[in-house]
Scaffold this active site. Sequence first.
Site, PDB file in Angstrom:
ATOM      1  N   ARG A  60      -7.639  -9.922 -15.287  1.00  0.00           N
ATOM      2  CA  ARG A  60      -6.784  -8.730 -15.308  1.00  0.00           C
ATOM      3  C   ARG A  60      -5.391  -8.998 -14.728  1.00  0.00           C
ATOM      4  O   ARG A  60      -4.416  -8.439 -15.167  1.00  0.00           O
ATOM      5  CB  ARG A  60      -7.449  -7.595 -14.527  1.00  0.00           C
ATOM      6  CG  ARG A  60      -8.190  -6.638 -15.455  1.00  0.00           C
ATOM      7  CD  ARG A  60      -8.913  -5.601 -14.656  1.00  0.00           C
ATOM      8  NE  ARG A  60      -9.749  -6.241 -13.645  1.00  0.00           N
ATOM      9  CZ  ARG A  60     -10.612  -5.597 -12.870  1.00  0.00           C
ATOM     10  NH1 ARG A  60     -10.736  -4.299 -12.956  1.00  0.00           N
ATOM     11  NH2 ARG A  60     -11.357  -6.235 -11.995  1.00  0.00           N
ATOM     12  N   LYS A 162     -24.930 -18.716 -11.504  1.00  0.00           N
ATOM     13  CA  LYS A 162     -25.939 -17.952 -10.788  1.00  0.00           C
ATOM     14  C   LYS A 162     -25.256 -16.826 -10.013  1.00  0.00           C
ATOM     15  O   LYS A 162     -24.053 -16.904  -9.809  1.00  0.00           O
ATOM     16  CB  LYS A 162     -26.720 -18.872  -9.851  1.00  0.00           C
ATOM     17  CG  LYS A 162     -25.910 -19.264  -8.609  1.00  0.00           C
ATOM     18  CD  LYS A 162     -26.783 -19.810  -7.515  1.00  0.00           C
ATOM     19  CE  LYS A 162     -25.962 -19.942  -6.251  1.00  0.00           C
ATOM     20  NZ  LYS A 162     -26.676 -20.478  -5.133  1.00  0.00           N
ATOM     21  N   ASP A 191     -27.026 -24.444 -13.136  1.00  0.00           N
ATOM     22  CA  ASP A 191     -27.577 -24.633 -11.806  1.00  0.00           C
ATOM     23  C   ASP A 191     -26.911 -25.921 -11.339  1.00  0.00           C
ATOM     24  O   ASP A 191     -27.313 -27.007 -11.748  1.00  0.00           O
ATOM     25  CB  ASP A 191     -29.099 -24.786 -11.866  1.00  0.00           C
ATOM     26  CG  ASP A 191     -29.705 -24.816 -10.478  1.00  0.00           C
ATOM     27  OD1 ASP A 191     -29.029 -25.315  -9.554  1.00  0.00           O
ATOM     28  OD2 ASP A 191     -30.831 -24.334 -10.306  1.00  0.00           O
ATOM     29  N   HIS A 192     -25.867 -25.777 -10.521  1.00  0.00           N
ATOM     30  CA  HIS A 192     -25.050 -26.976 -10.276  1.00  0.00           C
ATOM     31  C   HIS A 192     -25.819 -28.076  -9.569  1.00  0.00           C
ATOM     32  O   HIS A 192     -25.417 -29.221  -9.580  1.00  0.00           O
ATOM     33  CB  HIS A 192     -23.761 -26.620  -9.521  1.00  0.00           C
ATOM     34  CG  HIS A 192     -23.981 -26.232  -8.100  1.00  0.00           C
ATOM     35  ND1 HIS A 192     -24.076 -24.923  -7.706  1.00  0.00           N
ATOM     36  CD2 HIS A 192     -24.148 -26.976  -7.000  1.00  0.00           C
ATOM     37  CE1 HIS A 192     -24.297 -24.891  -6.402  1.00  0.00           C
ATOM     38  NE2 HIS A 192     -24.336 -26.112  -5.946  1.00  0.00           N
ATOM     39  N   LYS A 196     -25.959 -32.727 -10.119  1.00  0.00           N
ATOM     40  CA  LYS A 196     -25.784 -33.781  -9.116  1.00  0.00           C
ATOM     41  C   LYS A 196     -26.430 -35.075  -9.584  1.00  0.00           C
ATOM     42  O   LYS A 196     -27.565 -35.087 -10.047  1.00  0.00           O
ATOM     43  CB  LYS A 196     -26.419 -33.361  -7.782  1.00  0.00           C
ATOM     44  CG  LYS A 196     -25.646 -32.316  -7.018  1.00  0.00           C
ATOM     45  CD  LYS A 196     -26.434 -31.950  -5.761  1.00  0.00           C
ATOM     46  CE  LYS A 196     -25.860 -30.745  -5.062  1.00  0.00           C
ATOM     47  NZ  LYS A 196     -24.782 -31.072  -4.140  1.00  0.00           N
ATOM     48  N   GLU A 230     -28.275 -26.447   5.931  1.00  0.00           N
ATOM     49  CA  GLU A 230     -26.830 -26.538   6.086  1.00  0.00           C
ATOM     50  C   GLU A 230     -26.421 -26.022   7.455  1.00  0.00           C
ATOM     51  O   GLU A 230     -27.129 -25.217   8.065  1.00  0.00           O
ATOM     52  CB  GLU A 230     -26.087 -25.827   4.953  1.00  0.00           C
ATOM     53  CG  GLU A 230     -26.520 -24.405   4.700  1.00  0.00           C
ATOM     54  CD  GLU A 230     -25.852 -23.844   3.450  1.00  0.00           C
ATOM     55  OE1 GLU A 230     -24.751 -24.284   3.121  1.00  0.00           O
ATOM     56  OE2 GLU A 230     -26.462 -22.965   2.815  1.00  0.00           O
ATOM     57  N   HIS A 254     -32.305 -23.592  -7.022  1.00  0.00           N
ATOM     58  CA  HIS A 254     -32.082 -25.018  -6.760  1.00  0.00           C
ATOM     59  C   HIS A 254     -33.335 -25.772  -6.332  1.00  0.00           C
ATOM     60  O   HIS A 254     -33.676 -26.806  -6.884  1.00  0.00           O
ATOM     61  CB  HIS A 254     -31.030 -25.188  -5.664  1.00  0.00           C
ATOM     62  CG  HIS A 254     -29.763 -24.456  -5.931  1.00  0.00           C
ATOM     63  ND1 HIS A 254     -29.219 -24.372  -7.185  1.00  0.00           N
ATOM     64  CD2 HIS A 254     -28.920 -23.779  -5.097  1.00  0.00           C
ATOM     65  CE1 HIS A 254     -28.091 -23.664  -7.122  1.00  0.00           C
ATOM     66  NE2 HIS A 254     -27.889 -23.302  -5.863  1.00  0.00           N
ATOM     67  N   LYS A 359     -26.589 -31.041   8.186  1.00  0.00           N
ATOM     68  CA  LYS A 359     -26.548 -30.769   6.753  1.00  0.00           C
ATOM     69  C   LYS A 359     -27.364 -31.848   6.063  1.00  0.00           C
ATOM     70  O   LYS A 359     -27.001 -33.031   6.101  1.00  0.00           O
ATOM     71  CB  LYS A 359     -25.098 -30.829   6.283  1.00  0.00           C
ATOM     72  CG  LYS A 359     -24.897 -30.607   4.813  1.00  0.00           C
ATOM     73  CD  LYS A 359     -23.388 -30.545   4.542  1.00  0.00           C
ATOM     74  CE  LYS A 359     -23.045 -30.787   3.082  1.00  0.00           C
ATOM     75  NZ  LYS A 359     -23.659 -29.823   2.175  1.00  0.00           N
TER      76      LYS A 359
END
Lengths: 503, 591
Positions: A60, A162, A191-192, A196, A230, A254, A359
Amino acid sequence: MILENPLRVGLARTCATEPCAVVIFGASGDLTWRKLCPALFRLAEESLIPREFAILGVSRTPLSDEEFRERLRQGLPQEADPALWEAFSSRIHYHAGDHRDPQGYAALQERLEELDERHGIGGNRLFYLAVSPADFPIIASNLAARDMNRPARGWVRILVEKPFGRDLVSAMELNGELLRHFDESQIYRIDHYLGKETVQNILTFRFANGIFEPVWNRRYIDHVQITAAETLGVESRGGYYDAAGALRDMIQNHLMQLLALVAMEPPARLDAEAVRDEKVKVFRAMRRYKPREVPGCAIRGQYAAGHIEGTAVPGYRQEAKVQPDSQTETYAAVRFLVDNWRWSGVPFYVRTGKRMPRKVTEVAVQFRAVPHLLFSNTPEDALEPNLLVLKIDPEEGISLRIATKYPGMVTRVRWVNMDFQYGRAFAAPSPAAYERLLLDSMLGDATLFSRGDAVEAAWAVADPILEAWKSSPEPTDSYPAGSWGPRAAEAFVEDEGRHWRRI
Amino acid sequence: MDLETMLAEVSVGHPRPLSIGRIMRELDDLERELGIEAGVQFRLTTTNLVVVCSGPDQVRGLGLLLGELCAEFPCRCLVAVLDPEAEKGTLQGWASLTCHPHRRQHMCCEQVILYCPGGQGESVPSLVSATLLPEVPTLSWWRGEPPFGTHLLEQVLELSDRVVFDSADFPVSRMESVQALVTDRYHQEQAFSDLSWGRLEEWREEIASLFDPPEATECLSALAQVEIRFVPGPDPVPPQPLLLAGWLASRLGWRPVPMTWADDAFVARLSGGSGRVELRLVPVWAEGQSGRPVGLVAKTRQGREFRVDEVRPRRRGGRDVWKSGLEPEVARRLEQMGRELSTLSRDVVYQETLESALEVAFQAPEPRLQVVADLAEAAADHLEARLREQEGPFRLALAGGSTPRRLYSLLAERDLPWERLRIFLGDERAVPEDHPDSNFRMVRETLLAGSTLQSEQVFRWETERGPDEAARVYAQALDREFAGAPPCFDLVLLGLGEDGHTASLFPGSPALQVFDRATAANPLGPGKGSRLTLTLPVLNLARSAMFLVGGRAKASILRRVLAGGPFPASRVRGREGTLFLADREACPDDL
């Protein structure tokens, strides 16, 4: 008859990306300049995008092509080749318009046809929906109203991010809405995690090595632990996260995808349908808990104030846009069971949490201990079983714990880790997840995308847990930020004579 | 290159008389030290890399390349440096472990270096066997011309899974030796690859992608003409354009026939699946390039045109590409070797390409020797015959020095169609035009003075402009004469120096490396002035080349040049023939 191009034989890429326009809805958002544009530019650097190509940002915010390009340039490193950027950016365009407004699509269509003309694109379209999931059906039906979902020539694919639904019912509704206007083969659900490199390596590891598959079953494997921890809190995503929680945010998508890759049967071919068929079979074989079973199989927690790497951090309820009496879980641990011949009785412990001490993302496969203790000099508890760890984050690699003899006149057993680190073995850096996923979607390879039935099957497993948590009078356990989750999470594994791996 | 300089090019370490046992112990110690330092518990090696350098000059830049390469592909490297020119001496060997400085992790390159002075290449295979890591694939990389037909090559091949060489390192005629290796039934286990072929990958990708759309794929069977523009190299048609042509022919099922020269291009008319296809290889100049294709145009019988004008080298994959800070050339080589190391299987497309390439290859005839009583007289007869057998302008490049003086005087007395001659000088000394050493002065005093030749038919090097400018201006004159294309003289007359030089191309001189233009200034060294010369690609594009060799002093070099020794004069081949015209003194009885 389709002729094969004989000149392609023996080339690294056996098929080429076809001309196409990438249309990004919600283009003024962060995702576009942070992730999508750099990924597309990297593909351009490797000459992987088609020579007839265009990007059209739709949003927009009123912006000129120039302003939009300038905004995207910010996401690239300073060192990016100016000549290449020049050529690349001349294919970037912007169209101001509200994707909710059906009237605006005539102008969009016109703009796309003009770009077809200008850049020699044969009508192929990749619609990237970088908008709120509530708007997916709106865009789908608006596109369909102008026949932009099934063009006369070329292909149309839509990519959606997602979350894909918030439970089984909403996921089915969303699928239904999209499928009214698009075929399943046109829908690419990102689904990133699957983009990987190391996640893809799980398949290579399992099916390109002959020695693991024979022991990859209940006879030799005691249990599997999947961890995604994480150190961050909810940061600026408080609003979304408070309504979702760890199970929806991480596990249903994931981590269950990781689980499926570890547990699936060997597919017959490495193509989209064969691989995804096997994965969906895993989801369907996963036990769906009854409400009364949930407390024994799933633990939730919420972080309270604590310390991360020495720094004091606030608790979850003190975070911005979070309800002060929120029961939303920031930690979840679930014992999944896969009820089939291969995995019967082998628990898959899956845990994820925010504000953990480190992590780490990994899959640890714990094998059974030796049946008979030969080494009397070794205290019994020192004889640990073999452990295979597939590390995904931050150091990608594989480590295998094996027993060896400690040097000396007496026989003493010591455990050593054989550590293979991806980054040390191959300094060639891995492509980022978005590069791979965007390239695959342009090539029409859906292997690394979630299929509708798999999404639904995964929700069917997650739903009873969510349901039980929602109706439970018990408050969510809390755990101090910087710890490995609530006490109950330890207990529920230890009750079965196992323990969480110390990471 | 002395041993010290060479060392600096390859790795750290101290050359010592060879002991494999000691080297392996050293390597273990180095690794242990490093392991403790970096906390490395597990070493991973993907490849044994055996690098054989045909001479010490082949190690240039190798250290950097290997260091970077091993960062991507953990290798055990064995570098064998042959030094056939050196006196036979003790084999030297040492080990080193180089850790990569600008990467996040410790990436280490294990190297064993062997230096073999004199003809000791035959000992290399046993050293290779003793140092290879077991069970890991072995890649042998030949820098410089591989020693075809020797035990060294055969035995190292036995140990290799993949064999890498670069056909740019040797004459196209040797590609037949490559073909023999590739098709040898004893080498079916090995995969062969040619880096010149690898460099074509982007071209192949680009060309293939032109024909990806189905309606374009159909056009492949309707092609009437394919034109490949290329920059010449040491060979008139160097390996890359040749392989590109061979690739098209083999992929598209064209029956290959040898190319011949037609006006401005090497041309072959091939029978394709559905008609004739004209393959044109057009030499062009492109600055800074040598021996590579620079453009392709394919036309169908219906007049549709497909073209590739530029191929952008693809960037190296990965996220830190922007920060790698490598020279583009190093990055490119690295990328290529990386591809070689990451694949081990036989490349069938290459094998088929090679076969077709050799069949379309242009091969200039081998030089002929003719011994005559009177050199000048015989040369004049030859020249006149050449001149009379063709019509129109006759473009001639003359030799300088003392040998041809009498020839030019003799010619001037003859009744020739002088108006058809266009005369250039193959080389010139950087002296004023009336200087006694000036080649132009000699030509003026002989040819111009005695014939009806007009002075505008003779092009002199404008030496008063200084060497570089003079070379540039002469190249412009050639451009005007030959319409911008690389000059193709009808005849070049050449002399032969006692050191094997011809024109002003001296052994080891930089002008020998010039392939992107017609002329070069060639400094002779401090205090010795400069020479101006036509470059090798120009000499090799000439229809015929004629060497004049006179006097006893030339006997030894003539014999060595004709035997194919490593001299500039041995590299000259006229398209239709090369004639060594020698008098009896220059020609020993046994030739």
